[in-house]
Design a protein around this motif. Structure first.
Motif, PDB file in Angstrom:
ATOM      1  N   TYR A 459      -2.134  45.166  15.625  1.00 57.23           N
ATOM      2  CA  TYR A 459      -1.178  44.751  14.416  1.00 57.23           C
ATOM      3  C   TYR A 459      -0.960  43.553  14.545  1.00 57.23           C
ATOM      4  O   TYR A 459      -1.126  42.699  15.822  1.00 57.23           O
ATOM      5  CB  TYR A 459      -0.251  45.510  14.821  1.00 57.23           C
ATOM      6  N   THR A 460      -0.780  42.671  12.977  1.00 58.20           N
ATOM      7  CA  THR A 460      -0.036  41.491  12.990  1.00 58.20           C
ATOM      8  C   THR A 460       1.389  41.801  13.203  1.00 58.20           C
ATOM      9  O   THR A 460       1.368  42.550  11.733  1.00 58.20           O
ATOM     10  CB  THR A 460      -1.323  40.410  11.462  1.00 58.20           C
ATOM     11  N   LEU A 461       1.678  41.008  13.709  1.00 58.93           N
ATOM     12  CA  LEU A 461       3.345  41.010  13.540  1.00 58.93           C
ATOM     13  C   LEU A 461       3.998  39.736  13.633  1.00 58.93           C
ATOM     14  O   LEU A 461       3.786  38.854  13.983  1.00 58.93           O
ATOM     15  CB  LEU A 461       3.516  41.903  14.855  1.00 58.93           C
ATOM     16  N   VAL A 462       5.302  39.187  12.534  1.00 56.61           N
ATOM     17  CA  VAL A 462       5.786  38.277  12.718  1.00 56.61           C
ATOM     18  C   VAL A 462       7.141  38.872  12.887  1.00 56.61           C
ATOM     19  O   VAL A 462       8.094  39.635  12.103  1.00 56.61           O
ATOM     20  CB  VAL A 462       5.220  37.304  11.525  1.00 56.61           C
ATOM     21  N   ALA A 463       8.090  37.744  13.575  1.00 64.07           N
ATOM     22  CA  ALA A 463       9.133  37.769  13.605  1.00 64.07           C
ATOM     23  C   ALA A 463      10.253  37.042  12.165  1.00 64.07           C
ATOM     24  O   ALA A 463      10.297  35.965  12.571  1.00 64.07           O
ATOM     25  CB  ALA A 463      10.473  37.446  14.912  1.00 64.07           C
ATOM     26  N   VAL A 464      10.744  37.762  11.095  1.00 68.58           N
ATOM     27  CA  VAL A 464      11.109  37.207  10.389  1.00 68.58           C
ATOM     28  C   VAL A 464      12.367  36.423  10.444  1.00 68.58           C
ATOM     29  O   VAL A 464      12.810  37.087  11.424  1.00 68.58           O
ATOM     30  CB  VAL A 464      11.497  38.665   9.181  1.00 68.58           C
ATOM     31  N   PRO A 465      12.757  35.189  10.110  1.00 71.18           N
ATOM     32  CA  PRO A 465      12.009  35.058   8.222  1.00 71.18           C
ATOM     33  C   PRO A 465      10.962  34.018   9.251  1.00 71.18           C
ATOM     34  O   PRO A 465      10.256  33.107   8.665  1.00 71.18           O
ATOM     35  CB  PRO A 465      13.710  33.877   8.326  1.00 71.18           C
ATOM     36  N   GLU A 466      10.374  33.823  10.148  1.00 70.47           N
ATOM     37  CA  GLU A 466       9.491  32.961  10.630  1.00 70.47           C
ATOM     38  C   GLU A 466       8.325  33.126  10.037  1.00 70.47           C
ATOM     39  O   GLU A 466       7.898  34.498  10.121  1.00 70.47           O
ATOM     40  CB  GLU A 466       9.606  32.745  12.053  1.00 70.47           C
ATOM     41  N   THR A 467       6.666  33.094  10.155  1.00 71.27           N
ATOM     42  CA  THR A 467       5.397  33.094   9.920  1.00 71.27           C
ATOM     43  C   THR A 467       4.505  32.720  11.109  1.00 71.27           C
ATOM     44  O   THR A 467       3.667  33.436  10.960  1.00 71.27           O
ATOM     45  CB  THR A 467       5.406  32.135   8.466  1.00 71.27           C
ATOM     46  N   GLU A 468       5.056  33.067  12.190  1.00 81.45           N
ATOM     47  CA  GLU A 468       4.311  32.364  13.746  1.00 81.45           C
ATOM     48  C   GLU A 468       4.043  34.618  13.879  1.00 81.45           C
ATOM     49  O   GLU A 468       4.417  35.423  14.086  1.00 81.45           O
ATOM     50  CB  GLU A 468       4.591  32.459  15.031  1.00 81.45           C
TER      51      GLU A 468
END
Length: 776
Positions: A459-468
Motif C-alpha cells: 500500500y502507498t500511503l500519504v499524510a495529507v497535505p504532504e506528499t511523502e
C-alpha cells in the motif's frame, strides 16, 4: 480527499457550541463569546490558505500583524495541516467597543484566491457571562494581560516615596510607569514612551488594564519550584496636587512548555504566582471550556499539587484535542492540546485574583501502528485484506505482487477496493482479489499436495497535505487443495464435445486418450477437432474416430462412449476420468473391433429392385442370420472367424471378408453385399479362425455393393466401396449378440513380430504360419 479538519461534524459541535453562532460566510465555523474573550474559528479549505484579519473601529481599519496582536490583545493560531485558524480577542483588546454592558467586535476577514482579495465583515456583540474579580490575569500564548479595579488598594510596602521623586519635575497630570526587576529599579517613563515599547495601558469600565508581549526588555525570568516563570512588574503612578495615586501591576505567567509521558500531556505552574491566603482553586478544560473537576477526572484528566506546584495531565487523545499524521520512514502522529486553566487565589485582604492560562501543548512524534487484517475466507474464492489508517492518511496506489495499480480501481479490473469511514477518526480500505487471478502467485507444494496462493500487497500511503509516501506491505497466503481438472461434456448429432476451463496449476496434469497423451498432433492424426489456448481446451470427437466404445447397437441406433483420462504429470497415474455416453442414429455402419468382432447395419434398398423386400438374409454360412431386420435394413454382429469369413493376407494388412446374401421366396441366395474388415499387420498379434484374436488397432470396415445391381451408383471398372472407419476402444467388450451354434472349419493364423519362423507363406512379408485344425 479535500483538506479538511480531522474532526467530523459531531466533534466540531462538541468543540464549539452553536449558541450565539452567526454563519456569515462559508468557511466561518464559529463565532463565540467566552467568559473573557471572543473567538472566531475558520476552515482554511473554504477561506483560502492565507486569510488575514483586520480590526475595525470608529478610527478606521487596523491590520492584525503578529506584533500588533501581542500588543493589542489578539492571538491567532494557524494549523494549516488541520485546515483550522482561530482568532481570540480579549474583551479589553484595543478596538473592542464598549456599549453599556456589552463588548462589540468588528473584524474584516480578508481572503485571497488566485491573487484576488475579498473582504468579509464579521461582527459580534458579547456580554461577559461572569462578574469581574478584583484582579484578572490572562496568560495568553503571545501576551500577558492584567486588569484591576481602579479603586484597588495599594499593597502594603509599596509606598516607597523615593519612587515618586521623578514626578516632582513633571506635570502633575502626567501618568508614569516604573518597571522593577529583582536586582534593579529602572527609571520611570511616561505612558506614551511605554506604548512605543509595546506596552498597553488603559482605563475601561472602572478597571486599569495592563498588557505586555512576552520577552520584553523590562521583563525577567524566574524559576519557582523548578517551573520557569516570566514576570513583568510595573507600577503606574500620578500626582494631582498633593495627592499621589499609585497602582502596582504585576503580570506573572508560567512558561513551562509542557512534556509528554506515558500517554499524557503534562503541564505545570506554581501554585502561588500571586499572594494567596489559602489553597487555590483549579478548573481545567480544553479550547476555552472549563469542566467540573469530577467530569475532568472521569475523562482522565490529572490535577495534582506537589511541592507548591500545580501539575496537570491531559490524555494525549482527549476529546477536543487535535491530531495530525506524519510520514517519515513510517507513519507517526502527534497531538495538539489547547489547554485552558483557571486558577483562583484569595489574598490576605480577601481580594480575589482570577488567573487564566491558554497554553498549546504538542506531543512528540508517536509511532502509529497501521491496522491490517487478513479476512480471507477460502470458500469465497477471493483474498480479502483490511487496512485501517488515520483519517488524514490517504491510499494513493496499490501494488499486487509487484504490479502497480492506482486507486480507485478501474471498472475493467477484477479487484475491488471499498472505503469506509469509522467513528474513531480513522477510515478503512477493504481489498479483494480473486484467488485464481493471474496476478496471484501460485506454487504447488509436493509436501502438502496442495497449491499455495500468495499475494503480496504494498500500500502507498500519504499524510495529507504532504506528499511523502509510506509503503506498507502485507502478505497473505491460502493453501488450496488441488483437484484434477473436470470436463464439461455435450452430445452432438455426429460426436461428443469436451470443454475444460484452464486453471493456473493445470500443468500438474496430463490429458490422455487411452495410453496416448492428448496433443494437437494426436488430435490431427485421429481426426479430432481440438483447440487449446490460455483460457481453455475444446475437444470435439467425431463419431467412429478412434477411442469410442459402442454398445446397445440396434436398427434404431446405438450408444457411443468416449473417455478422457487425467493423469499425474510426474507419475502418469490415472487420477480421474471423464466418460460421456451419447445415443446416435445411423442408417448404415460397420465396426471392426480390436477383439475380433464385425458389427454391421446395412441398407439393402441400394441394391434391391425397386419396392421389393427380401424374404430373408444370411451370411456366407447360411446359418448366420440377421440379429434384427426392418424392411430392407438388417443388423449383423459376429466374430470375424465365424459365419464363413474368408481371410486374405495382403502387403502389410490382413483382410477378413464375409457377405450378406438376400433372397425372395424360396429361391436360393444369389446376390449379396461384401463385408470387409482390414487390420494392419504391425498392430496384429494373432490372426485367428477359431478362438483368439488380438490387435492393438481397430480395423477399417467396408461394405462393398455389387455394381451391376446397385441403383444410383456411378459406373466403374472397379467395384465401388463405401468405407466407414471405426474407432472402438481397446477395452471393448464383446456384445451379447446372437451367434449360431455351428461354425465352419477353423484355422489359427499367427503373425510373428520376429523373423526366423518355423514355416513361411510365400508372398506374405514378415512370416506367416498357417495351421489346419479339425472341424468344430
Amino acid at each position: 480527499m479535500t483538506l479538511k479538519l480531522i474532526f467530523d461534524v459531531a466533534l466540531l459541535l462538541s468543540l464549539w457550541s452553536t449558541a450565539g453562532c452567526d454563519f456569515l460566510m462559508e468557511g466561518v465555523l464559529q463565532m463565540e463569546c467566552h467568559d473573557r474573550y471572543f473567538m472566531i474559528a475558520l476552515d482554511l479549505s473554504a477561506t483560502g490558505t492565507d486569510p488575514r484579519f483586520e480590526a475595525v473601529d470608529g478610527a478606521g481599519v487596523h491590520p492584525i500583524t503578529d506584533a500588533y496582536a501581542a500588543k493589542c490583545g489578539y492571538s491567532i493560531s494557524v494549523l494549516p495541516f488541520l485546515g483550522l485558524v482561530e482568532l481570540r480577542a480579549s474583551y479589553f483588546s484595543c478596538h473592542a467597543e464598549k456599549k453599556a454592558d456589552d463588548f462589540v467586535f468588528k473584524f474584516n476577514l480578508v481572503t485571497n484566491y488566485n491573487g484576488v482579495e475579498a473582504f468579509y465583515a464579521l461582527n459580534k456583540s458579547c456580554s461577559p457571562p461572569l462578574s469581574w474579580s478584583p484582579r484578572e490575569v490572562t496568560c495568553e500564548v503571545n501576551y500577558m494581560e492584567v486588569s484591576v479595579r481602579s479603586e484597588y488598594p495599594c499593597p502594603a510596602g509599596t509606598n516607597d516615596w523615593n519612587t515618586l521623586r521623578p514626578t516632582q519635575s513633571t506635570s502633575t497630570s502626567d501618568w508614569q510607569v516604573e518597571f522593577q526587576r529583582p536586582d534593579e529599579q529602572l527609571p520611570p517613563m511616561n505612558l506614551s514612551q511605554a506604548l512605543k515599547l509595546g506596552y498597553m495601558f488603559d482605563l475601561l469600565r472602572g478597571r486599569i488594564v495592563f498588557r505586555t508581549p512576552y520577552g520584553q526588555h523590562e521583563s525577567y525570568s524566574a524559576g519557582v519550584n523548578g517551573v520557569p516563570v516570566e514576570v513583568v512588574h510595573a507600577t503606574i503612578f500620578s500626582r494631582k496636587g498633593w495627592v499621589v495615586l499609585l497602582v502596582d501591576l504585576v503580570a506573572a505567567c508560567s512558561m513551562y512548555e509542557g512534556s509528554y509521558d506515558s500517554g499524557y500531556m503534562l503541564w505545570s505552574t506554581p501554585e502561588a504566582l500571586y499572594a494567596s491566603y489559602n489553597r487555590t482553586q483549579i478548573s481545567v478544560g480544553l479550547n476555552g471550556h472549563l469542566m467540573e473537576p469530577a467530569i475532568a477526572e472521569k475523562k482522565g484528566f490529572i490535577m495534582e499539587r506537589h511541592n507548591s506546584t500545580i501539575k496537570i495531565g491531559v490524555p494525549y487523545n482527549a476529546d477536543g484535542g487535535y491530531r495530525k499524521s506524519f510520514v517519515s520512514s513510517g507513519i507517526f502522529e502527534f497531538y495538539i492540546i489547547n489547554l485552558y486553566l483557571k486558577q483562583t487565589l484569595v489574598d490576605e485582604y480577601h481580594e480575589e485574583t482570577a488567573l487564566r492560562f491558554h497554553r498549546t501543548l504538542v506531543s512528540p512524534l508517536l509511532p502509529y501502528s497501521v491496522v491490517t487484517e487478513d479476512r480471507t475466507v477460502k470458500a469465497d474464492g477471493v483474498f480479502t485484506t483490511y487496512l485501517e489508517v488515520p483519517e488524514d492518511v490517504e491510499l494513493t496506489s496499490v501494488q499486487l505482487n509487484g504490479k502497480a495499480f492506482k486507486v480507485p480501481f478501474g471498472d475493467n479490473l477484477a479487484y475491488t477496493l471499498a472505503e469506509a469511514v469509522n467513528l474513531n477518526n480513522t477510515h478503512s480500505y477493504t481489498l479483494t482479489v480473486p484467488l485464481h487471478d493471474p496476478v496471484v502467485i501460485q506454487q504447488f507444494s509436493q509436501e502438502n499436495a496442495a497449491m499455495f496462493h500468495k499475494l503480496d500487497v504494498n500500500y502507498t500511503l500519504v499524510a495529507v497535505p504532504e506528499t511523502e509516501p509510506y509503503y506498507h506491505k502485507v502478505s497473505v497466503m491460502v493453501l488450496m487443495d488441488v483437484s484434477p481438472p473436470s470436463f464439461k461434456t455435450a452430445c452432438n448429432a455426429s460426436g461428443i464435445s469436451f470443454e475444460l476451463a484452464h486453471r493456473s496449476y493445470d500443468y500438474l496434469w496430463d490429458i490422455s486418450i487411452g495410453l496416448a497423451q492428448l496433443t494437437l498432433d494426436l488430435a490431427a492424426k485421429r481426426g479430432y477437432v481440438m483447440s487449446n489456448d490460455s483460457n481453455g481446451l475444446l475437444l470435439y470427437v467425431p463419431l467412429f474416430t478412434q477411442g469410442y466404445e459402442y454398445k446397445d447397437i440396434s436398427l434404431k441406433g446405438f450408444l457411443g462412449t468416449f473417455e478422457v483420462l487425467v493423469k499425474s504429470h510426474d507419475t502418469l497415474k490415472i487420477l480421474t476420468s471423464t466418460v460421456k455416453t451419447c445415443p446416435f442414429n445411423s442408417t448404415e455402419l460397420i465396426m471392426c473391433s480390436t477383439n475380433g468382432w464385425m458389427t454391421v447395419v446395412a441398407d439393402l434398398s441400394l441394391v434391391l429392385p425397386h419396392g421389393k423386400i427380401p424374404t430373408g438374409t444370411h451370411l456366407s454360412n447360411n446359418l448366420c442370420v440377421a440379429k434384427e431386420k426392418d424392411g430392407t435394413r438388417v443388423l449383423y454382429s459376429f466374430p470375424l472367424n465365424s459365419c464363413g469369413s474368408a481371410v486374405k493376407l495382403l502387403r502389410g494388412n490382413v483382410v477378413y471378408q464375409n457377405k450378406i446374401y438376400y433372397y425372395f421366396g424360396s429361391a436360393n441366395s444369389t446376390e449379396g453385399l461384401t463385408l470387409q474388415c482390414t487390420y494392419p499387420l504391425t498392430g496384429l498379434y494373432s490372426l485367428f479362425s477359431a478362438y483368439r484374436f488380438e490387435s492393438d488397432k481397430d480395423g477399417v470396415g467396408s461394405i462393398i455393393y455389387p455394381i451391376e445391381n446397385t441403383k444410383g451408383l456411378p459406373s466403374s471398372t472397379e467395384p465401388p466401396a463405401k468405407p466407414q472407419t471405426t474407432a472402438a476402444p481397446q477395452r471393448t467388450r464383446s456384445p451379447n449378440l446372437y451367434l449360431p451354434s455351428f461354425y465352419p472349419t477353423a484355422r489359427y493364423i499367427k503373425v510373428s513380430r520376429t523373423h526366423g519362423l518355423l514355416g513361411s507363406y510365400k508372398g506374405i512379408k514378415g512370416g506367416v504360419q498357417v495351421k489346419q485344425y479339425p472341424q468344430i
